[in-house]
Design a protein around this motif. Structure first.
Motif, PDB file in Angstrom:
ATOM      1  N   LEU A 156     -43.232  -4.015 -12.913  1.00  0.00           N
ATOM      2  CA  LEU A 156     -42.866  -2.727 -13.496  1.00  0.00           C
ATOM      3  C   LEU A 156     -42.271  -2.949 -14.877  1.00  0.00           C
ATOM      4  N   ASP A 185     -41.571   2.188 -17.187  1.00  0.00           N
ATOM      5  CA  ASP A 185     -41.829   2.704 -15.837  1.00  0.00           C
ATOM      6  C   ASP A 185     -40.533   2.903 -15.066  1.00  0.00           C
ATOM      7  N   ILE A 193     -39.165   6.475 -13.574  1.00  0.00           N
ATOM      8  CA  ILE A 193     -38.869   6.669 -12.151  1.00  0.00           C
ATOM      9  C   ILE A 193     -37.448   7.194 -11.961  1.00  0.00           C
ATOM     10  N   GLY A 223     -43.475   4.909  -6.689  1.00  0.00           N
ATOM     11  CA  GLY A 223     -44.438   5.423  -7.658  1.00  0.00           C
ATOM     12  C   GLY A 223     -45.336   6.548  -7.171  1.00  0.00           C
TER      13      GLY A 223
END
Length: 226
Positions: free
Chosen positions: A22, A26, A30, A121
């Motif tokens: 990741l 990312d 998140i 995800g």
């Protein structure tokens, strides 16, 4: 290279921190998404929770829990060592605060689930969960609950009491009634009757009966299941 060597290499890579790869962007995305869902749960809980059971501290916990769980899921994807350490640390945690309202458990699991889903995800699933939960709560909130039956406690002189007259009055003002208990002691009769009625009209007419020494009308705070 054999299958055994491939398994050894994959395990070694996870141990040294190969992880899921990741990127920093990312991770930020998140956490921001989990934060937005946490705020959404905060608003829904504040709107729908009953005032008698509402707790601002619990509501803030719900909002923050989604973010914390999402961060844990990101960390657990980084390496096998971190995953095992997280599992061991969380297994020894004990929560001893009593839950006042069973609905709070639903919001707690919602917040935890949203954090887990964001952490792995599955963003579309996280949005679908919020939409479905909101619709479900609004629909079930509209389902009517019948008011629970009340109790009428009557004390009167055994000699002067005309039970037939009392029953006629109760039958006149009640949709449903049932005698639950009758006791006689020292020339006094006590009746406990379960009924659904308009309290004011019934008590006014019972008050006109001179043989009645005491009339108590007890309302039930609970809900009647349909």
């Amino acid at each position: 290279m054999s299958v055994k060597d491939i398994i050894k290499n994959s395990v070694y890579e996870s141990l040294v921190g190969g992880g899921s790869g990741l990127s920093f962007g990312d991770m930020i995305f998140i956490l921001i998404l989990a934060c937005m869902i946490g705020i959404y749960i905060f608003i829904v809980y504040k709107t729908t929770a009953k005032s008698a059971f509402y707790s601002r501290d619990l509501n803030i916990t719900l909002a923050g829990m989604a973010v914390v769980v999402a961060a844990i899921m990101i960390a657990m994807q980084s390496s096998l060592i971190v995953s095992l350490g997280m599992v061991g640390a969380l297994s020894i945690v004990r929560f001893r605060n009593a839950v006042k309202n069973p609905m709070d458990l639903l919001y707690l699991f919602w917040s935890i689930s949203a954090g887990i889903i964001c952490g792995v995800g599955l963003y579309i699933l996280a949005f679908l969960l919020c939409i479905i939960m909101t619709v479900l709560l609004l629909v079930l909130e509209k389902v009517p609950n019948m008011k629970a039956s009340s109790l009428l406690v009557i004390r009167a002189s055994s000699k002067e009491l005309n039970l037939k007259n009392v029953e006629n009055i109760i039958d006149k003002h009640s949709k449903y009634w049932k005698e639950k208990s009758r006791s006689i002691k020292n020339g006094e009769t006590e009746l406990i009757i379960e009924l659904r009625t308009s309290e004011e009209e019934l008590l006014k007419e019972l008050e006109t009966i001179e043989a009645l020494h005491q009339i108590n009308f007890l309302s039930h705070d609970g809900e009647y299941r349909i």
